[in-house]
Design an enzyme around this catalytic site. Structure first.
Site, mmCIF file in Angstrom:
data_model
loop_
_atom_site.group_PDB
_atom_site.id
_atom_site.type_symbol
_atom_site.label_atom_id
_atom_site.label_comp_id
_atom_site.label_asym_id
_atom_site.label_seq_id
_atom_site.Cartn_x
_atom_site.Cartn_y
_atom_site.Cartn_z
ATOM 1 N N ASP A 4 0.834 -1.197 0.000
ATOM 2 C CA ASP A 4 0.000 0.000 0.000
ATOM 3 C C ASP A 4 0.872 1.251 0.000
ATOM 4 O O ASP A 4 1.902 1.296 0.684
ATOM 5 C CB ASP A 4 -0.903 -0.006 1.240
ATOM 6 C CG ASP A 4 -2.055 0.974 1.118
ATOM 7 O OD1 ASP A 4 -2.275 1.503 0.012
ATOM 8 O OD2 ASP A 4 -2.733 1.212 2.125
ATOM 9 N N HIS A 21 3.329 3.270 -9.113
ATOM 10 C CA HIS A 21 3.153 1.837 -9.349
ATOM 11 C C HIS A 21 4.429 1.218 -9.926
ATOM 12 O O HIS A 21 4.800 0.091 -9.568
ATOM 13 C CB HIS A 21 1.981 1.597 -10.288
ATOM 14 C CG HIS A 21 0.647 1.927 -9.689
ATOM 15 N ND1 HIS A 21 0.256 1.476 -8.448
ATOM 16 C CD2 HIS A 21 -0.396 2.674 -10.166
ATOM 17 C CE1 HIS A 21 -0.965 1.921 -8.175
ATOM 18 N NE2 HIS A 21 -1.378 2.649 -9.202
ATOM 19 N N LEU A 115 11.239 -20.865 -2.392
ATOM 20 C CA LEU A 115 10.244 -19.882 -1.962
ATOM 21 C C LEU A 115 9.010 -20.006 -2.833
ATOM 22 O O LEU A 115 9.107 -20.080 -4.059
ATOM 23 C CB LEU A 115 10.809 -18.459 -2.077
ATOM 24 C CG LEU A 115 9.825 -17.304 -1.853
ATOM 25 C CD1 LEU A 115 9.364 -17.259 -0.393
ATOM 26 C CD2 LEU A 115 10.451 -15.968 -2.238
#
Length: 219
Positions: A4, A21, A115
């Site tokens: 965020d 972004h 991962l």
């Protein structure tokens, strides 16, 4: 991690939302590398909510373009690092080029074992529960078999452990429907740092704070 603060980061610098972004997408590369260094086996990122479709069209389209380019660029490195990518969300609702890139990344990284990177994209926790219930109905599961395990197996995260820690950047104090079923017992950490400024100090502080917590799970 709930990513965020991209737009606020851009506004503070007199930039367009897409510049924020772009900075946020670039930060994900560092995040994956640092997560690997810390030995964390599962990382879930809230990248695009279904509610985000309400944003201006040029911002949404631009974000899709940034992500499509990033996926194509980063997939070979993810394969090299042993990172397996999972998508959480409604893939069929996305633009064709982004959908193709995501599918190629999912296939290419399927053998990764260091991962699991789960990207919540076109995701909402309530939609996930709706889709799980629809799957149960479509399969004709008897009512007496409709327990928590049956729902969990039909969530987007099937096969992925529930999160231990949820970190939200940007100072907000809510989940915003992120993994609302799975996060029932997760620890929560909110950071005032905007996502493009998220760094090693902030990340490690959250991990250290988690390590100090006593998790009683209702006992």
């Amino acid at each position: 991690i709930i990513l965020d603060g991209n737009r606020r980061w851009a506004r503070e610098r007199g930039l367009d939302a897409l510049d924020g972004h772009a900075a946020g997408v670039e930060k994900i590369r560092w995040l994956v590398e640092h997560t690997l260094r810390r030995g964390v086996g599962y990382l879930s990122l809230y990248a695009f909510s279904r509610e985000n479709w309400a944003r201006p069209d040029d911002e949404v389209i631009g974000l899709f373009r940034l992500l499509e380019q990033a996926i194509r660029r980063e997939t070979p490195e993810l394969v090299r690092q042993g990172v397996r990518v999972r998508l959480l969300g409604r893939l069929h609702e996305l633009p064709d080029d982004l959908r193709v890139s995501i599918r190629e990344a999912l296939a290419a990284t399927d053998g990764g074992s260091r991962l699991t990177l789960a990207v919540a994209f076109n995701y909402a926790g309530r939609t996930e529960l709706v889709d799980a219930v629809r799957a149960i109905v479509d399969e004709g599961l008897p009512a007496d078999q409709g327990d928590e395990a049956a729902i969990a197996r039909r969530l987007y995260t099937s096969g992925i452990p529930d999160p231990d820690l949820v970190i939200r950047t940007g100072g907000e104090l809510r989940l915003s429907t992120f993994l609302i079923w799975q996060s029932a017992y997760a620890e929560f950490c909110s950071s005032d740092v905007l996502w493009p400024d998220f760094d090693e100090t902030t990340y490690d502080a959250a991990l250290e704070a988690f390590a100090r917590r006593s998790r009683r799970f209702g006992t």
